[in-house]
Design an enzyme around this catalytic site. Structure first.
Site, PDB file in Angstrom:
ATOM      1  N   HIS A 146       6.408  -0.525   6.453  1.00  0.00           N
ATOM      2  CA  HIS A 146       7.461   0.266   5.801  1.00  0.00           C
ATOM      3  C   HIS A 146       6.834   1.389   4.962  1.00  0.00           C
ATOM      4  O   HIS A 146       7.234   2.549   5.054  1.00  0.00           O
ATOM      5  CB  HIS A 146       8.316  -0.659   4.921  1.00  0.00           C
ATOM      6  CG  HIS A 146       9.372   0.044   4.120  1.00  0.00           C
ATOM      7  ND1 HIS A 146      10.716  -0.076   4.391  1.00  0.00           N
ATOM      8  CD2 HIS A 146       9.283   0.881   3.053  1.00  0.00           C
ATOM      9  CE1 HIS A 146      11.403   0.675   3.531  1.00  0.00           C
ATOM     10  NE2 HIS A 146      10.551   1.258   2.704  1.00  0.00           N
ATOM     11  N   GLU A 147       5.838   1.038   4.149  1.00  0.00           N
ATOM     12  CA  GLU A 147       5.219   2.043   3.267  1.00  0.00           C
ATOM     13  C   GLU A 147       4.406   3.059   4.072  1.00  0.00           C
ATOM     14  O   GLU A 147       4.374   4.240   3.732  1.00  0.00           O
ATOM     15  CB  GLU A 147       4.335   1.376   2.211  1.00  0.00           C
ATOM     16  CG  GLU A 147       5.026   0.352   1.307  1.00  0.00           C
ATOM     17  CD  GLU A 147       6.322   0.827   0.695  1.00  0.00           C
ATOM     18  OE1 GLU A 147       6.515   2.053   0.532  1.00  0.00           O
ATOM     19  OE2 GLU A 147       7.184  -0.022   0.396  1.00  0.00           O
TER      20      GLU A 147
ATOM     21  N   CYS B 248      14.837  -0.307   0.529  1.00  0.00           N
ATOM     22  CA  CYS B 248      13.927   0.759   0.102  1.00  0.00           C
ATOM     23  C   CYS B 248      14.432   1.330  -1.220  1.00  0.00           C
ATOM     24  O   CYS B 248      15.627   1.604  -1.354  1.00  0.00           O
ATOM     25  CB  CYS B 248      13.908   1.849   1.171  1.00  0.00           C
ATOM     26  SG  CYS B 248      12.878   3.263   0.765  1.00  0.00           S
ATOM     27  N   LEU B 249      13.521   1.521  -2.172  1.00  0.00           N
ATOM     28  CA  LEU B 249      13.933   2.093  -3.464  1.00  0.00           C
ATOM     29  C   LEU B 249      14.491   3.507  -3.290  1.00  0.00           C
ATOM     30  O   LEU B 249      15.228   3.983  -4.143  1.00  0.00           O
ATOM     31  CB  LEU B 249      12.755   2.106  -4.437  1.00  0.00           C
ATOM     32  CG  LEU B 249      12.236   0.730  -4.889  1.00  0.00           C
ATOM     33  CD1 LEU B 249      11.022   0.905  -5.792  1.00  0.00           C
ATOM     34  CD2 LEU B 249      13.310  -0.079  -5.578  1.00  0.00           C
TER      35      LEU B 249
ATOM     36  N   GLN C 171       7.237   8.697  -2.722  1.00  0.00           N
ATOM     37  CA  GLN C 171       8.476   8.264  -3.389  1.00  0.00           C
ATOM     38  C   GLN C 171       8.529   8.681  -4.858  1.00  0.00           C
ATOM     39  O   GLN C 171       9.599   8.678  -5.455  1.00  0.00           O
ATOM     40  CB  GLN C 171       8.672   6.748  -3.256  1.00  0.00           C
ATOM     41  CG  GLN C 171       8.993   6.318  -1.816  1.00  0.00           C
ATOM     42  CD  GLN C 171       9.165   4.831  -1.709  1.00  0.00           C
ATOM     43  OE1 GLN C 171       8.187   4.099  -1.615  1.00  0.00           O
ATOM     44  NE2 GLN C 171      10.398   4.354  -1.749  1.00  0.00           N
TER      45      GLN C 171
ATOM     46  N   GLY D 133       6.955  -2.657  -3.017  1.00  0.00           N
ATOM     47  CA  GLY D 133       6.043  -1.704  -2.383  1.00  0.00           C
ATOM     48  C   GLY D 133       6.500  -0.297  -2.703  1.00  0.00           C
ATOM     49  O   GLY D 133       7.688  -0.072  -2.981  1.00  0.00           O
TER      50      GLY D 133
ATOM     51  N   HIS E  37       6.523   5.767   5.331  1.00  0.00           N
ATOM     52  CA  HIS E  37       6.790   6.801   4.317  1.00  0.00           C
ATOM     53  C   HIS E  37       5.713   7.889   4.350  1.00  0.00           C
ATOM     54  O   HIS E  37       6.002   9.065   4.172  1.00  0.00           O
ATOM     55  CB  HIS E  37       6.801   6.189   2.908  1.00  0.00           C
ATOM     56  CG  HIS E  37       8.116   5.586   2.514  1.00  0.00           C
ATOM     57  ND1 HIS E  37       9.293   6.294   2.497  1.00  0.00           N
ATOM     58  CD2 HIS E  37       8.429   4.338   2.074  1.00  0.00           C
ATOM     59  CE1 HIS E  37      10.284   5.499   2.074  1.00  0.00           C
ATOM     60  NE2 HIS E  37       9.785   4.316   1.815  1.00  0.00           N
TER      61      HIS E  37
HETATM   62 ZN   LIG Z   1      10.773   2.618   1.199  1.00  0.00          ZN
END
Ligand SMILES: [Zn+2]
Length: 185
Positions: A133-134, A91-92, A50, A45, A137
């Site tokens: 989660h996304e 998370c990236l 990001q 995701g 962000h």
């Molecule tokens: Zn993330």
């Protein structure tokens, strides 16, 4: 095109993203860049912020886990279960770190597709977790700031290292990455 993924060293990750109003070519280009960048890093995701674009767009690819793949514009939670799930989250933008975080087990999301059509989607377990989660962000929230206080304290050293652009001491990534994870260093 693959874009660099911001880490929590970057303050943009703490800003609120803006709604999409134009469903044009630039939106499709953004979504393509998001998929390219997410796939490159083995993520499941990604939110637009990001890759440094403060727009309310997210992409998810959980096909390998038996769920869906798609792009979701201006997403909002319509309904969430009271029943919660425990699970590991990563998370990236927080390379090398994953941690347990409680989330609703099921969610119903309202969103627009790339043409601006209103749609809904439901998801449970890992898909519900990915949506929430996304969407966090998009509101400038990162999962490590939502951990139980005790766990947050345990991981504070690693979180600080990432915020300073340093690798964590003992990298640990969630199990649900789509390919072998590259560790940021
Ligand atoms: Zn993330």
């Amino acid at each position: 095109m693959v874009k660099p993924i911001l880490t929590i060293q970057d303050k943009r990750l703490y800003q609120v993203s803006e709604s999409i109003k134009k469903f044009d070519r630039s939106l499709r280009d953004l979504v393509r860049d998001m998929f390219d960048s997410m796939i490159e890093e083995g993520g499941v995701g990604l939110a637009a912020v990001q890759i440094g674009v403060l727009k309310r767009v997210l992409v998810i690819d959980l096909v390998q886990k038996g769920f869906i793949k798609g792009a979701f514009v201006n997403p909002r939670v319509i309904e969430a279960s009271n029943e919660m799930q425990d699970g590991e989250e990563g998370c990236l933008s927080v390379p090398g770190l994953s941690a347990e975080l409680k989330r609703p087990r099921w969610v119903k999301i309202g969103f627009q597709d790339l043409s601006g059509n209103e749609k809904t989607v439901e998801g449970e377990m890992l898909l519900a977790r990915a949506f929430l989660h996304e969407m966090d962000h998009l509101d400038g929230k990162v999962f490590v700031d939502q951990l139980e206080p005790k766990l947050h304290k345990e991981l504070a050293g690693d979180i600080d290292r990432i915020k300073q652009g340093l690798p964590v001491k003992e990298p640990h990534e969630p199990k649900y990455r789509n390919k072998k994870q590259k560790i940021a260093s």
